[in-house]
Write a protein that holds these residues in place. Sequence first.
Motif, PDB file in Angstrom:
ATOM      1  N   ALA A 188      -7.222   2.028   2.026  1.00  0.00           N
ATOM      2  CA  ALA A 188      -6.118   1.574   2.871  1.00  0.00           C
ATOM      3  C   ALA A 188      -4.747   1.977   2.356  1.00  0.00           C
ATOM      4  O   ALA A 188      -3.757   1.851   3.081  1.00  0.00           O
ATOM      5  CB  ALA A 188      -6.167   0.049   3.012  1.00  0.00           C
ATOM      6  N   LEU A 189      -4.645   2.442   1.112  1.00  0.00           N
ATOM      7  CA  LEU A 189      -3.334   2.734   0.527  1.00  0.00           C
ATOM      8  C   LEU A 189      -3.472   3.762  -0.585  1.00  0.00           C
ATOM      9  O   LEU A 189      -4.382   3.675  -1.419  1.00  0.00           O
ATOM     10  CB  LEU A 189      -2.713   1.452  -0.044  1.00  0.00           C
ATOM     11  CG  LEU A 189      -1.424   1.603  -0.864  1.00  0.00           C
ATOM     12  CD1 LEU A 189      -0.263   2.037   0.036  1.00  0.00           C
ATOM     13  CD2 LEU A 189      -1.080   0.301  -1.583  1.00  0.00           C
ATOM     14  N   LEU A 190      -2.562   4.724  -0.586  1.00  0.00           N
ATOM     15  CA  LEU A 190      -2.396   5.633  -1.717  1.00  0.00           C
ATOM     16  C   LEU A 190      -0.975   5.453  -2.219  1.00  0.00           C
ATOM     17  O   LEU A 190      -0.012   5.797  -1.532  1.00  0.00           O
ATOM     18  CB  LEU A 190      -2.625   7.092  -1.311  1.00  0.00           C
ATOM     19  CG  LEU A 190      -2.319   8.129  -2.409  1.00  0.00           C
ATOM     20  CD1 LEU A 190      -3.254   7.948  -3.599  1.00  0.00           C
ATOM     21  CD2 LEU A 190      -2.398   9.547  -1.867  1.00  0.00           C
ATOM     22  N   TYR A 191      -0.848   4.867  -3.407  1.00  0.00           N
ATOM     23  CA  TYR A 191       0.463   4.700  -4.029  1.00  0.00           C
ATOM     24  C   TYR A 191       0.438   5.443  -5.358  1.00  0.00           C
ATOM     25  O   TYR A 191      -0.401   5.156  -6.219  1.00  0.00           O
ATOM     26  CB  TYR A 191       0.794   3.222  -4.247  1.00  0.00           C
ATOM     27  CG  TYR A 191       1.952   3.020  -5.197  1.00  0.00           C
ATOM     28  CD1 TYR A 191       3.188   3.611  -4.944  1.00  0.00           C
ATOM     29  CD2 TYR A 191       1.810   2.270  -6.360  1.00  0.00           C
ATOM     30  CE1 TYR A 191       4.243   3.465  -5.825  1.00  0.00           C
ATOM     31  CE2 TYR A 191       2.864   2.113  -7.238  1.00  0.00           C
ATOM     32  CZ  TYR A 191       4.080   2.712  -6.972  1.00  0.00           C
ATOM     33  OH  TYR A 191       5.117   2.576  -7.848  1.00  0.00           O
ATOM     34  N   VAL A 192       1.330   6.406  -5.514  1.00  0.00           N
ATOM     35  CA  VAL A 192       1.337   7.258  -6.707  1.00  0.00           C
ATOM     36  C   VAL A 192       2.708   7.212  -7.359  1.00  0.00           C
ATOM     37  O   VAL A 192       3.726   7.481  -6.713  1.00  0.00           O
ATOM     38  CB  VAL A 192       0.978   8.721  -6.357  1.00  0.00           C
ATOM     39  CG1 VAL A 192       1.091   9.604  -7.601  1.00  0.00           C
ATOM     40  CG2 VAL A 192      -0.426   8.800  -5.772  1.00  0.00           C
ATOM     41  N   ASN A 193       2.719   6.866  -8.637  1.00  0.00           N
ATOM     42  CA  ASN A 193       3.892   7.047  -9.477  1.00  0.00           C
ATOM     43  C   ASN A 193       3.587   8.256 -10.356  1.00  0.00           C
ATOM     44  O   ASN A 193       2.792   8.156 -11.293  1.00  0.00           O
ATOM     45  CB  ASN A 193       4.149   5.807 -10.331  1.00  0.00           C
ATOM     46  CG  ASN A 193       5.494   5.864 -11.038  1.00  0.00           C
ATOM     47  OD1 ASN A 193       6.223   6.850 -10.933  1.00  0.00           O
ATOM     48  ND2 ASN A 193       5.827   4.814 -11.764  1.00  0.00           N
ATOM     49  N   TRP A 220      -1.737   8.497   9.375  1.00  0.00           N
ATOM     50  CA  TRP A 220      -1.086   7.804   8.273  1.00  0.00           C
ATOM     51  C   TRP A 220       0.385   8.202   8.196  1.00  0.00           C
ATOM     52  O   TRP A 220       0.772   9.294   8.627  1.00  0.00           O
ATOM     53  CB  TRP A 220      -1.763   8.153   6.940  1.00  0.00           C
ATOM     54  CG  TRP A 220      -3.010   7.367   6.663  1.00  0.00           C
ATOM     55  CD1 TRP A 220      -3.941   6.958   7.568  1.00  0.00           C
ATOM     56  CD2 TRP A 220      -3.468   6.927   5.387  1.00  0.00           C
ATOM     57  NE1 TRP A 220      -4.956   6.286   6.948  1.00  0.00           N
ATOM     58  CE2 TRP A 220      -4.692   6.250   5.594  1.00  0.00           C
ATOM     59  CE3 TRP A 220      -2.982   7.031   4.093  1.00  0.00           C
ATOM     60  CZ2 TRP A 220      -5.422   5.684   4.556  1.00  0.00           C
ATOM     61  CZ3 TRP A 220      -3.703   6.472   3.055  1.00  0.00           C
ATOM     62  CH2 TRP A 220      -4.909   5.799   3.282  1.00  0.00           C
ATOM     63  N   TYR A 221       1.190   7.305   7.641  1.00  0.00           N
ATOM     64  CA  TYR A 221       2.577   7.604   7.310  1.00  0.00           C
ATOM     65  C   TYR A 221       2.701   7.772   5.800  1.00  0.00           C
ATOM     66  O   TYR A 221       1.916   7.208   5.028  1.00  0.00           O
ATOM     67  CB  TYR A 221       3.507   6.472   7.752  1.00  0.00           C
ATOM     68  CG  TYR A 221       3.831   6.458   9.223  1.00  0.00           C
ATOM     69  CD1 TYR A 221       4.454   7.537   9.837  1.00  0.00           C
ATOM     70  CD2 TYR A 221       3.535   5.337   9.998  1.00  0.00           C
ATOM     71  CE1 TYR A 221       4.758   7.510  11.187  1.00  0.00           C
ATOM     72  CE2 TYR A 221       3.837   5.301  11.348  1.00  0.00           C
ATOM     73  CZ  TYR A 221       4.448   6.394  11.938  1.00  0.00           C
ATOM     74  OH  TYR A 221       4.752   6.360  13.273  1.00  0.00           O
ATOM     75  N   ILE A 222       3.721   8.520   5.388  1.00  0.00           N
ATOM     76  CA  ILE A 222       4.022   8.658   3.962  1.00  0.00           C
ATOM     77  C   ILE A 222       5.490   8.332   3.752  1.00  0.00           C
ATOM     78  O   ILE A 222       6.354   8.755   4.530  1.00  0.00           O
ATOM     79  CB  ILE A 222       3.677  10.067   3.440  1.00  0.00           C
ATOM     80  CG1 ILE A 222       3.936  10.145   1.926  1.00  0.00           C
ATOM     81  CG2 ILE A 222       4.446  11.151   4.181  1.00  0.00           C
ATOM     82  CD1 ILE A 222       3.315  11.365   1.272  1.00  0.00           C
ATOM     83  N   ALA A 223       5.774   7.536   2.732  1.00  0.00           N
ATOM     84  CA  ALA A 223       7.138   7.113   2.415  1.00  0.00           C
ATOM     85  C   ALA A 223       7.484   7.580   1.011  1.00  0.00           C
ATOM     86  O   ALA A 223       6.772   7.262   0.051  1.00  0.00           O
ATOM     87  CB  ALA A 223       7.260   5.593   2.513  1.00  0.00           C
ATOM     88  N   MET A 252       4.174   6.429  -1.284  1.00  0.00           N
ATOM     89  CA  MET A 252       3.037   5.649  -0.812  1.00  0.00           C
ATOM     90  C   MET A 252       2.681   6.118   0.591  1.00  0.00           C
ATOM     91  O   MET A 252       3.556   6.496   1.385  1.00  0.00           O
ATOM     92  CB  MET A 252       3.323   4.148  -0.846  1.00  0.00           C
ATOM     93  CG  MET A 252       4.453   3.647   0.005  1.00  0.00           C
ATOM     94  SD  MET A 252       4.664   1.849  -0.243  1.00  0.00           S
ATOM     95  CE  MET A 252       5.963   1.490   0.942  1.00  0.00           C
ATOM     96  N   ALA A 253       1.386   6.128   0.872  1.00  0.00           N
ATOM     97  CA  ALA A 253       0.871   6.560   2.166  1.00  0.00           C
ATOM     98  C   ALA A 253      -0.159   5.543   2.631  1.00  0.00           C
ATOM     99  O   ALA A 253      -0.967   5.052   1.835  1.00  0.00           O
ATOM    100  CB  ALA A 253       0.246   7.948   2.064  1.00  0.00           C
ATOM    101  N   ALA A 254      -0.122   5.235   3.931  1.00  0.00           N
ATOM    102  CA  ALA A 254      -1.020   4.228   4.491  1.00  0.00           C
ATOM    103  C   ALA A 254      -1.096   4.430   5.999  1.00  0.00           C
ATOM    104  O   ALA A 254      -0.279   5.157   6.587  1.00  0.00           O
ATOM    105  CB  ALA A 254      -0.515   2.822   4.160  1.00  0.00           C
ATOM    106  N   PRO A 255      -2.061   3.792   6.661  1.00  0.00           N
ATOM    107  CA  PRO A 255      -2.129   3.884   8.126  1.00  0.00           C
ATOM    108  C   PRO A 255      -0.821   3.441   8.771  1.00  0.00           C
ATOM    109  O   PRO A 255      -0.116   2.566   8.251  1.00  0.00           O
ATOM    110  CB  PRO A 255      -3.281   2.937   8.481  1.00  0.00           C
ATOM    111  CG  PRO A 255      -4.140   2.915   7.258  1.00  0.00           C
ATOM    112  CD  PRO A 255      -3.195   3.027   6.103  1.00  0.00           C
TER     113      PRO A 255
END
Length: 644
Positions: A188-193, A220-223, A252-255
């Motif tokens: 449900a979420l890709l968050y990368v530092n 998905w959107y990416i911020a 971060m990317a998510a639906p």
Amino acid sequence: MACGSQWRRRGHAEAGLPRIRPHRNEPRQPICLRHTCALPDSRTGRPGGLAHLQPDLHPGHCPHPERPHRIPPTQRLHRPPHRRPAQGMTEIRHRIERAGRHELTITSAFPAGTDHIQLPIWRPGRYEQGDFGQYIRGMVQRTDTGWQPLSKVGLHRWQTVEPSESVEVRFQFTAAQLNAGSTWADEALLYVNPVNCLPYHDDLADIPVHIHLPDIPHDWYIATALPHMGDSEDGVHLMAKGTQELMDSPWMAAPADALWHGQYEVAGHPFHIHVWGQRHYDDDAFLEAHRKFTESQMATFGWLPVPQYHFLYLFPDFQARHGVEHEASTVIAWGPADQLTHSDGQPSAGLEEVIDIASHELVHTWNVKRLRPAEWMPYDFSQASPSRLGYVAEGVTTYLGDLFLLEAGVIEMEGWLRRFEKLLTRHLWNPGRLQTSVADSSVDTWLDGYKLGVPHRRGNIYVEGAVLAFLCDVALNRAGGGWLMDALAELVGPDQSRALTEERWWSTLERRAAKRSPEGAVEIRQLRADFCEGTEDTWPELVDAMMHQGIEATLEPHADPLARCGALCGQGREGRTEVKVCWPDSPAWEAGLRRGDVVDQVETERNQLHVEWQRDSVHATTSQWMLPEGAGHFARPRLGMFPG
């Protein structure tokens, strides 16, 4: 290349969007390439490392692509001329794929001559060793005969094979921490530092870095604050100018239905709010609070060092409280999300805390990202980088973050007093402030600044630094030198050097305080000697400073008689009452109590205290002593405005 808002839906065309150039007041920093010294390559006879590349001497970057004049000397940080990499070194590439829940497969490609790769050992905003190498396994390099395991030559460094050819490595990364500074991956979420998980090479710091995210679904959107290179059938593509920007730009990317986006504009700059997680608050009120404190900060500093800014919020259903600043963005994690609400138009305590953190992190755009201790210019991710100016980086930011909320009308005076009471409680209840100066404590964050540590050993740079900032603020105003935020605005100006030293900070305050009389500079020097370099008790000075501001400050004795005697207790293992802090040389200390001891029973008889406790949580002990006169230890500060 399209570099607009990084609120992107996969598959949307971006052709025709204007290219956003650097802000006219945003210089490009020259970063000196350091060439490794190594033995000649056995196959080619050329020098090892990257020395064979024969870089061209380049006098410095230009502030604008179209303006050929060199950057002013104040922006060079007294560094040697920048060296342009040899032809053929076009970019570094990182391909990041989800490989199941909490797992990433990362493939990285480096130019020929890359004799080793390494992972950062710390991240900006967290001044301690992070040891991110512990999350990596299976580091291999592609060769003519297949994938070959690489040997480690350090805790965070791997030696490559055949460095004369382009180097491609692959490894697995465990992404199972959802806080503001780590990396997380699930369905449900890709968050990368990036600073957690992407390898780099010091000599390639100025090489552009291409990020490829091949498995981001089209819905998905990416911020992110990173420039967006557009979407294609093979995924999302991002680009960083170099290692420094890459390591300071999370995403971060998510639906689409799980990642909310709001936007406002201040002084022509877009500010984006991205929220992942459930939202139980009023979206409009949340955005309006951001707009207000942003306007207040922009009015004070007069400019924004970046073209646009992004707030990235993670609101999980579990416990989380964390915020991290970045060059053009911040990540704030807070949970459980259902505690972030509005009731009768007023924010809950949790939502107030989120807004407090957001204001704090935005101040960092000027204080730390624009102006930062010289030891962090540029960031050296290969080793610890201690600085004695942590109290400016974090303490001044903490103090001003709340003050901007007050000035912007986000909170009233009562709300500011409540926040300052909480800050002073943490300050007064920490015996370590009387043992180690806040300047030395700034260095010691690399030892134990983010863990419990010895309870009476050192100060907290956020808390003690904020208290010192308040005292300096009042001293400046009393001397006719303006306010502390005015001094900071002077230092972070677009034409000022970005490197901050102790001498530069304190000489600026002294000069401003001496405008009316030399006595103002004397007071600033005394504050530095007593409460920055020294460990004097701040309470008498605080009472005087608050009185100057029309604030009445008193101390209320702690309700727990054992706390008044020096042993502050709380809930421990198995619901037992444990000593959390024992004040050195207090009656409880003299009786032998220490942190971790279990308190079974406390009885007061006249002016005596009878305590039954367990030494080291197992040995039954009985102690008795006289109750102290006055407020005793762990008294609570109470603040209120004088009438009129």
